[in-house]
Write an enzyme that holds these catalytic residues in place. Structure first.
Site, mmCIF file in Angstrom:
data_model
loop_
_atom_site.group_PDB
_atom_site.id
_atom_site.type_symbol
_atom_site.label_atom_id
_atom_site.label_comp_id
_atom_site.label_asym_id
_atom_site.label_seq_id
_atom_site.Cartn_x
_atom_site.Cartn_y
_atom_site.Cartn_z
ATOM 1 N N LYS A 8 0.851 -1.204 0.000
ATOM 2 C CA LYS A 8 0.000 0.000 0.000
ATOM 3 C C LYS A 8 0.879 1.243 0.000
ATOM 4 C CE LYS A 8 0.617 1.773 4.388
ATOM 5 N NZ LYS A 8 1.923 2.330 4.428
ATOM 6 N N PRO A 92 9.716 -4.313 -0.592
ATOM 7 C CA PRO A 92 10.831 -3.980 0.308
ATOM 8 C C PRO A 92 10.365 -3.942 1.771
ATOM 9 C CG PRO A 92 10.820 -2.516 -1.600
ATOM 10 C CD PRO A 92 9.543 -3.310 -1.667
ATOM 11 N N VAL A 93 11.264 -4.383 2.660
ATOM 12 C CA VAL A 93 10.919 -4.521 4.084
ATOM 13 C C VAL A 93 11.160 -3.201 4.829
ATOM 14 C CG1 VAL A 93 11.547 -5.783 6.195
ATOM 15 C CG2 VAL A 93 11.433 -6.978 4.006
ATOM 16 N N ALA A 94 10.267 -2.901 5.764
ATOM 17 C CA ALA A 94 10.351 -1.670 6.576
ATOM 18 C C ALA A 94 10.506 -0.443 5.676
ATOM 19 C CB ALA A 94 11.488 -1.763 7.590
ATOM 20 N N GLY A 96 7.661 1.423 4.468
ATOM 21 C CA GLY A 96 6.462 2.265 4.436
ATOM 22 C C GLY A 96 5.410 1.727 3.489
ATOM 23 N N ALA A 98 3.795 -1.374 4.069
ATOM 24 C CA ALA A 98 2.932 -2.313 4.804
ATOM 25 C C ALA A 98 3.080 -3.760 4.355
ATOM 26 C CB ALA A 98 1.463 -1.877 4.734
ATOM 27 N N GLY A 99 4.310 -4.155 4.009
ATOM 28 C CA GLY A 99 4.534 -5.539 3.583
ATOM 29 C C GLY A 99 4.120 -6.535 4.653
ATOM 30 N N SER A 101 2.132 -6.104 7.249
ATOM 31 C CA SER A 101 0.696 -6.016 7.541
ATOM 32 C C SER A 101 -0.113 -6.762 6.482
ATOM 33 C CB SER A 101 0.241 -4.543 7.568
ATOM 34 O OG SER A 101 0.957 -3.836 8.546
ATOM 35 N N ASP A 134 -2.397 -1.226 10.251
ATOM 36 C CA ASP A 134 -2.662 -1.288 8.807
ATOM 37 C C ASP A 134 -3.314 -2.597 8.374
ATOM 38 O OD1 ASP A 134 -1.563 1.198 8.275
ATOM 39 O OD2 ASP A 134 0.420 0.415 7.770
HETATM 40 P P1 ATP Z 1 4.029 -0.193 7.811
HETATM 41 O O1 ATP Z 1 3.893 0.649 6.580
HETATM 42 O O2 ATP Z 1 2.812 -1.046 8.129
HETATM 43 O O3 ATP Z 1 4.587 0.501 9.010
HETATM 44 P P2 ATP Z 1 6.472 -1.220 6.726
HETATM 45 O O4 ATP Z 1 6.209 -1.480 5.275
HETATM 46 O O5 ATP Z 1 7.168 0.064 7.037
HETATM 47 O O6 ATP Z 1 5.095 -1.329 7.484
HETATM 48 P P3 ATP Z 1 7.247 -3.944 7.140
HETATM 49 O O7 ATP Z 1 7.784 -4.338 5.805
HETATM 50 O O8 ATP Z 1 5.915 -4.470 7.504
HETATM 51 O O9 ATP Z 1 7.289 -2.372 7.329
HETATM 52 O O10 ATP Z 1 8.358 -4.367 8.218
HETATM 53 C C1 ATP Z 1 8.463 -3.741 9.479
HETATM 54 C C2 ATP Z 1 9.229 -4.686 10.403
HETATM 55 O O11 ATP Z 1 8.452 -5.834 10.632
HETATM 56 C C3 ATP Z 1 10.556 -5.153 9.866
HETATM 57 O O12 ATP Z 1 11.557 -4.772 10.764
HETATM 58 C C4 ATP Z 1 10.433 -6.663 9.762
HETATM 59 O O13 ATP Z 1 11.578 -7.330 10.266
HETATM 60 C C5 ATP Z 1 9.234 -7.017 10.598
HETATM 61 N N1 ATP Z 1 8.375 -8.058 9.997
HETATM 62 C C6 ATP Z 1 7.634 -8.938 10.693
HETATM 63 N N2 ATP Z 1 6.916 -9.726 9.875
HETATM 64 C C7 ATP Z 1 7.200 -9.349 8.611
HETATM 65 C C8 ATP Z 1 6.757 -9.793 7.318
HETATM 66 N N3 ATP Z 1 5.894 -10.804 7.172
HETATM 67 N N4 ATP Z 1 7.216 -9.120 6.247
HETATM 68 C C9 ATP Z 1 8.069 -8.087 6.388
HETATM 69 N N5 ATP Z 1 8.530 -7.648 7.583
HETATM 70 C C10 ATP Z 1 8.102 -8.266 8.692
#
Ligand code: ATP
Length: 291
Positions: A8, A92-94, A96, A98-99, A101, A134
């Site tokens: 998202k 991409p992880v963390a 923004g 919501a991967g 979520s 989210d």
């Molecule tokens: P949001 O926008 O909801 O704040 P984000 O996109 O910034 O989320 P995520 O990719 O959800 O962030 O990852 C945030 C943290 O959650 C990371 O430090 C990661 O290690 C942890 N995490 C736990 N479960 C997962 C998962 N299934 N996929 C990705 N990261 C995960």
């Protein structure tokens, strides 16, 4: 069973204040886009076994899908009923986007089907809200305004498709830190959400660029020059509307059509270090997201 778990972006985020429980009261307009992980859910004897294509993602109890499985078992009185979950990561992880979520939301749908639980929309939404702000939105995706800490979701009918280029610099921004940097006196008034909602409902893509707003962006921008770097790349490509998504660091830019988004993304990939990730994406509808 394999479910697509969409990323998202936040087209607007307005913070209203800090709550007694430590969360912030927010109003945000979000849209799911067709950059997706795959979440594969299958039966096993007992316990939760998680694997993920990205070694940086934890596969133990820290993974949100692990917590989702635990919560479903507990609420439905299922003892230690087993599940195997594989996550094929493309988001991409963390970043923004919501991967995590989205993965948790798809795990709720997947377990509901795999274990024939018969949970309805309201049950799923309650479980989702316990897992994260989210997650209720990610159950269905599409376009919505979310309020409270993000868990109260009102879906919008937003005609047409929007197209974006996402630029994701190689850093992780912790959401908690980004929220803690927000200063109430620097915020705009909440009318930005009403304006962008009406623009989305009218399908007025031309006006959208001038309505984008994220209260979290100034502080993240000040701490991480990569945000301006990403903005600069999109501006050089001729894009007018751009914004950091969520707590960053991903910055998206609005593009009139998919072919142009693909062309710009291709050009930008040639200009950045390989650690910077660039995607061309388009709106994904609610129908695409549901099981
Ligand atoms: P949001 O926008 O909801 O704040 P984000 O996109 O910034 O989320 P995520 O990719 O959800 O962030 O990852 C945030 C943290 O959650 C990371 O430090 C990661 O290690 C942890 N995490 C736990 N479960 C997962 C998962 N299934 N996929 C990705 N990261 C995960």
């Amino acid at each position: 069973m394999t479910l697509r778990s969409f990323a998202k972006i936040n087209l607007a985020i307005h913070l209203l204040g800090k709550r007694a429980d430590g969360y912030h009261e927010i109003v945000t307009l979000m849209e799911t886009v067709d950059l997706a992980d795959e979440v594969e859910v299958s039966a096993r004897e007992q316990g939760t076994a998680i694997t993920c294509s990205d070694p940086a993602v934890p596969t133990d109890g820290r993974n949100l899908v692990h917590r989702a499985a635990g919560l479903v078992r507990e609420r439905c009185g299922l003892g230690d009923r087993g599940v195997r979950i594989h996550i094929e990561k493309r988001i991409p992880v963390a970043a923004g986007l919501a991967g995590g979520s989205g993965n948790a939301a798809m795990t709720l749908h997947g377990l509901n089907a795999l274990w024939s639980l018969g949970l309805g929309e309201a049950d799923l939404a309650d479980l989702a809200a316990e897992l994260g702000s989210d997650v209720p939105f990610c159950l269905h995706g599409g376009v919505a305004v979310a309020s409270g800490r993000g868990e109260k979701v009102a879906w919008l009918d937003a005609p047409g498709s929007r197209h974006y280029v996402l630029v994701c610099p190689p850093l992780e921004v912790a959401s908690g830190w980004a929220y803690s940097q927000w200063k109430m006196e620097l915020t705009k008034d909440a009318s930005c959400i009403n304006l962008i909602s009406s623009v989305m409902q009218a399908g007025d893509a031309d006006r959208l660029a001038s309505c984008l707003h994220n209260d979290l962006e100034p502080a993240v921008r000040a701490a991480h020059p990569e945000i301006d770097g990403a903005r600069g790349l999109l501006a050089d490509a001729g894009l007018k509307g751009m914004l950091m998504s969520g707590s960053g660091p991903t910055v998206f830019g609005l593009v009139p059509g998919r072919a142009e988004a693909e062309r710009i993304a291709h050009d930008l990939r040639g200009r950045v270090e390989p650690s910077w990730r660039v995607f061309a994406v388009s709106s994904s509808s609610r129908r695409d997201v549901a099981v």
